[in-house]
Design a protein around this motif. Structure first.
Motif, short mmCIF file in Angstrom:
data_model
loop_
_atom_site.label_atom_id
_atom_site.label_comp_id
_atom_site.label_asym_id
_atom_site.label_seq_id
_atom_site.Cartn_x
_atom_site.Cartn_y
_atom_site.Cartn_z
N GLU A 1 0.83 -1.20 0.00
CA GLU A 1 0.00 0.00 0.00
C GLU A 1 0.88 1.27 0.00
OE1 GLU A 1 -2.85 0.68 -0.68
OE2 GLU A 1 -3.37 2.59 0.27
N THR A 2 1.94 1.24 0.80
CA THR A 2 2.83 2.40 0.85
C THR A 2 3.49 2.62 -0.52
OG1 THR A 2 3.25 1.87 3.15
CG2 THR A 2 4.74 3.43 2.12
N ARG A 3 3.90 1.52 -1.11
CA ARG A 3 4.51 1.60 -2.45
C ARG A 3 3.53 2.21 -3.47
NH1 ARG A 3 9.80 -0.74 -4.02
NH2 ARG A 3 10.66 -0.92 -1.94
N ARG A 4 2.27 1.81 -3.33
CA ARG A 4 1.26 2.29 -4.27
C ARG A 4 1.11 3.82 -4.13
NH1 ARG A 4 -3.76 3.65 -4.81
NH2 ARG A 4 -4.20 3.47 -2.58
N LEU A 5 1.07 4.27 -2.89
CA LEU A 5 0.92 5.71 -2.67
C LEU A 5 2.15 6.47 -3.17
CD1 LEU A 5 -0.71 5.60 0.88
CD2 LEU A 5 -1.83 6.18 -1.29
N TRP A 6 3.30 5.86 -2.94
CA TRP A 6 4.57 6.46 -3.43
C TRP A 6 4.52 6.59 -4.95
CZ3 TRP A 6 8.12 3.52 -6.41
CH2 TRP A 6 9.33 4.18 -6.69
N ARG A 7 4.02 5.52 -5.61
CA ARG A 7 3.88 5.51 -7.07
C ARG A 7 3.03 6.69 -7.58
NH1 ARG A 7 6.42 4.88 -10.79
NH2 ARG A 7 7.96 3.34 -10.31
N VAL A 8 1.95 6.94 -6.82
CA VAL A 8 1.07 8.05 -7.21
C VAL A 8 1.88 9.34 -7.27
CG1 VAL A 8 -0.91 9.48 -6.51
CG2 VAL A 8 -1.01 6.98 -6.24
N LEU A 9 2.69 9.55 -6.24
CA LEU A 9 3.51 10.77 -6.19
C LEU A 9 4.49 10.80 -7.37
CD1 LEU A 9 4.40 10.88 -2.40
CD2 LEU A 9 2.91 12.48 -3.61
N VAL A 10 5.16 9.69 -7.58
CA VAL A 10 6.17 9.63 -8.64
C VAL A 10 5.52 9.84 -10.00
CG1 VAL A 10 7.88 8.17 -9.80
CG2 VAL A 10 7.72 8.15 -7.30
N ASP A 11 4.43 9.12 -10.25
CA ASP A 11 3.80 9.20 -11.57
C ASP A 11 3.29 10.60 -11.86
OD1 ASP A 11 4.39 6.59 -11.96
OD2 ASP A 11 2.35 5.83 -11.64
N GLN A 12 2.69 11.23 -10.85
CA GLN A 12 2.17 12.58 -11.06
C GLN A 12 3.32 13.54 -11.37
OE1 GLN A 12 -0.75 13.69 -11.47
NE2 GLN A 12 -1.86 11.84 -10.95
N SER A 13 4.39 13.41 -10.64
CA SER A 13 5.52 14.32 -10.86
C SER A 13 6.14 14.09 -12.23
CB SER A 13 6.60 14.11 -9.80
OG SER A 13 6.11 14.47 -8.54
N VAL A 14 6.32 12.83 -12.58
CA VAL A 14 6.94 12.52 -13.87
C VAL A 14 6.06 13.03 -15.03
CG1 VAL A 14 7.62 10.64 -15.42
CG2 VAL A 14 8.38 10.63 -13.03
N ALA A 15 4.74 12.90 -14.85
CA ALA A 15 3.84 13.40 -15.89
C ALA A 15 4.00 14.92 -16.01
CB ALA A 15 2.39 13.05 -15.54
N TYR A 16 4.14 15.56 -14.87
CA TYR A 16 4.32 17.01 -14.89
C TYR A 16 5.66 17.38 -15.55
CZ TYR A 16 5.24 21.73 -13.29
OH TYR A 16 5.57 23.06 -13.26
N PHE A 17 6.72 16.64 -15.22
CA PHE A 17 8.03 16.93 -15.85
C PHE A 17 7.91 16.79 -17.37
CE2 PHE A 17 10.08 14.94 -11.82
CZ PHE A 17 9.87 16.11 -11.12
N SER A 18 7.18 15.77 -17.80
CA SER A 18 7.04 15.55 -19.25
C SER A 18 6.37 16.74 -19.92
CB SER A 18 6.24 14.29 -19.54
OG SER A 18 6.96 13.18 -19.08
N GLU A 19 5.40 17.31 -19.20
CA GLU A 19 4.73 18.50 -19.75
C GLU A 19 5.72 19.65 -19.90
OE1 GLU A 19 1.17 20.04 -17.75
OE2 GLU A 19 0.65 17.92 -17.52
N VAL A 20 6.56 19.80 -18.89
CA VAL A 20 7.56 20.89 -18.97
C VAL A 20 8.51 20.63 -20.14
CG1 VAL A 20 9.43 22.08 -17.75
CG2 VAL A 20 7.41 21.32 -16.49
N TYR A 21 8.92 19.37 -20.33
CA TYR A 21 9.82 19.06 -21.44
C TYR A 21 9.16 19.38 -22.78
CZ TYR A 21 12.45 16.54 -17.86
OH TYR A 21 13.14 16.21 -16.72
N ALA A 22 7.88 19.04 -22.88
CA ALA A 22 7.17 19.30 -24.14
C ALA A 22 7.10 20.81 -24.37
CB ALA A 22 5.77 18.70 -24.10
N LYS A 23 6.82 21.53 -23.32
CA LYS A 23 6.72 22.98 -23.42
C LYS A 23 8.04 23.60 -23.87
CE LYS A 23 3.75 26.01 -20.95
NZ LYS A 23 2.94 26.40 -19.86
N LEU A 24 9.12 23.00 -23.38
CA LEU A 24 10.46 23.51 -23.72
C LEU A 24 10.96 22.95 -25.05
CD1 LEU A 24 12.79 23.28 -20.58
CD2 LEU A 24 12.49 25.29 -22.03
#
Ligand code: ARG
Length: 572
Positions: free
Chosen positions: A220-243
């Motif tokens: 369960e802890t891993r799953r919650l950690w994944r949520v954080l990681v996935d959301q952040s990585v998705a956001y980074f990808s948006e920044v990369y696309a923007k740049l």
């Protein structure tokens, strides 16, 4: 077929070799002639002879028929003037070559580039700009050179802060957290978690328990950690696309990726007899690293609490890159403050035999982005500045600059163009600064169409393209040989022929600013040519020759910008 520089250099080396094997002719573009070779003086010194006399002998040995004529100047400089046949031949070749004379590497190397590497649940701020932009330029340059690039985003996704981040995620609820993170309010999320951690003991206890659960692999802890990681990585990808950066989510190998290899790193170092217990932490002391008091410096691989640190992860990553990714080259594009960390990691890896001598491994360090006060760039309130905020601001400024110019673009076209200009502004300002140096972030200067800026080069390119729009018909290369009777034409041609060397030297030194300088110089050569030499109003073959120089100029600027990661719109 060899570039102009190579052709001259080879002929010179043959003559120099005849007198002293391996002597360097030291060939450069020159204002005194087309090229100048300055190596005679050193050669004469090594032979214990008079430079003039040696120069005469070199000239006698030189076989430059159809390539160049040569005169001796001063104490023994060789001034080389390119032969009309060579100029004509090279220009025609460039007109047929989409790579503009840059050969593709005969033996492609596998180049791992570690760059950008932001941290999960932390904002990508201006500090990440440099690593992202320089890393991406080096990735593109290596790809263009024919190498196989493997990008690695060494995202910070592990460690004790995740305890409080997960506990906070539980409190606000997954959906609300995801929503906050996906709009890029990473810092807000982090700060809220921190504030609770500092104020609330029960929260602290939950956070600590989560760290233990996370490390212990609790599902369960891993799953919650994944949520954080996935959301952040998705956001980074948006920044990369923007740049318009080529890094994708496939390139992410966060610190956590190496977790199950850390035991081996420590075990293998221990078996090699390299581990030393220092105050309860397991360390390696690579020779040659000392602190201010001359005491040996440790690289800590396992801390007192048994946790593994940043260095252990980097050692595991390095091993992965050598053995699994079979890297011939590794480039770490990370800020200068981490220089000692990387030097020590590389030293330990070499001691352990994990980093073979033939693998070129380099920390490509860069300096800081400063505010107008020459301190670290922050908002008035002392906050770090989000990368996206800067980008949005640059787009707005570019729109203002565009609105002051006459054009017949629709609003969506203006928006698109302003975006391209904004990216060029920010990237070029960064790339054109020698990377180890700091620079002041001055958006107004960066977005300007005048001076050594991205938009200036984009505009120079678009202006050349506009000549062909005005021409309004197809054109073909000149029939007869290029005359190049004016000084400005010749200077422009010298610039055009020098692209392969400018590219190679920039790539070899991992110094994108060299290519920027070359492009800025070329744009100026073009302007001088265009001011002095009528193109559309010239006639016959002369017009065709000049159009050919225009086409090559536009192509070179566009190609040079594109390998740096900067777009070159056809119309501005
Ligand atoms: N995440 C780190 C930071 O923000 C940078 C990681 C650089 N790469 C590496 N392999 N250590 O400082």
């Amino acid at each position: 077929m060899a570039s102009t520089y190579e052709t001259l250099d080879r002929a010179l080396r043959r003559a120099f070799d005849a007198l002293a094997p391996g002597a360097d002719p030291v060939l450069r573009l020159s204002e005194h002639a087309d090229y100048q070779a300055n190596g005679v003086m050193a050669l004469a010194k090594s032979l214990g002879r008079a430079p003039r006399e040696v120069a005469v002998e070199v000239v006698d040995l030189l076989e430059l028929d159809g390539v160049a004529s040569v005169t001796i100047a001063g104490p023994g400089f060789l001034n080389l003037t390119l032969a009309p046949e060579l100029l004509d031949h090279q220009l025609r070749r460039l007109l047929d070559d989409a790579r503009l004379g840059v050969a593709s590497a005969p033996v492609p190397r596998r180049v791992v580039i570690d760059y950008s590497s932001p941290n999960v649940a932390k904002e990508m701020h201006v500090g990440h700009l440099r690593g992202t932009v320089i890393g991406d330029a080096l990735a593109r340059m290596n790809r263009f050179a024919g190498h196989h690039v493997i990008a690695r985003n060494h995202v910070g996704d592990w460690g004790t802060p995740f305890g409080m981040l997960i506990a906070h995620l539980e409190d606000v609820g997954e959906d609300a957290a995801a929503a906050e993170l996906s709009i890029g309010d990473l810092d807000g999320f982090y700060k809220a978690a921190r504030a609770k951690f500092d104020a609330d003991e029960a929260f602290q206890a939950r956070a600590r328990a989560r760290v233990v659960a996370l490390q212990g692999g609790d599902a369960e802890t891993r799953r919650l950690w994944r949520v954080l990681v996935d959301q952040s990585v998705a956001y980074f990808s948006e920044v990369y696309a923007k740049l318009d950066v080529t890094m994708t989510s496939d390139d992410v190998r966060g610190e956590s990726f190496y977790n199950d290899r850390l035991d081996d790193v420590v075990g293998d170092l221990r078996a090699l007899g390299l581990l030393v217990d220092s105050d309860g932490a397991w360390c390696v002391f690579p020779p040659g690293f000392t602190n201010r008091d001359g005491e040996p410096l440790p690289l800590i691989v396992q801390k007192r609490d048994e946790g593994f640190g940043y260095a252990a992860t980097d050692l595991a990553a390095l091993r992965d890159r050598v053995t699994e990714l079979r890297a011939n080259e590794m480039i770490y594009v990370v800020g200068a403050p981490q220089s000692q960390h990387f030097e020590m990691v590389f030293a330990v890896a070499r001691m352990a035999g994990w980093l073979p001598d033939e693998v070129r491994c380099e920390h490509v360090a860069f300096g800081n982005v400063l505010g107008p006060d020459r301190k670290m760039f922050k908002t008035r309130g002392g906050e770090t500045i989000k990368l996206v905020t800067l980008l949005d601001e640059a787009v707005e400024r570019a729109e203002v600059v565009l609105s002051e110019r006459t054009h017949d673009l629709t609003p969506p076209q203006v928006r698109e163009l302003a975006t391209q200009i904004a990216r060029a502004s920010i990237k070029y300002a960064d790339l054109s600064t020698e990377r180890q140096r700091d620079y002041v972030f001055d958006l107004e200067r960066m977005v300007s169409f005048e001076g050594d800026t991205g938009p200036y080069l984009q505009y120079a390119h678009a202006r050349v393209r506009s000549i062909f729009r005005r021409l309004g018909e197809a054109w073909s290369p000149p029939e007869g040989p290029f005359a190049l009777d004016t000084h400005q034409e010749r200077e422009l041609v010298k610039g055009l022929l020098a692209f392969p060397e400018a590219f190679a030297s920039s790539l070899d030194a991992r110094q994108p600013h060299r290519l920027c300088n070359y492009l800025f110089d070329l744009a100026q050569r073009f302007t001088s040519f265009y001011d002095a030499c009528p193109v559309l109003s010239a006639s016959g073959d002369l017009r065709a020759q000049r159009l050919a120089l225009c086409a090559l100029s536009a192509n070179t600027i566009a190609l040079g910008l594109s390998v740096l990661g900067i777009e070159a719109p056809a119309q501005m």
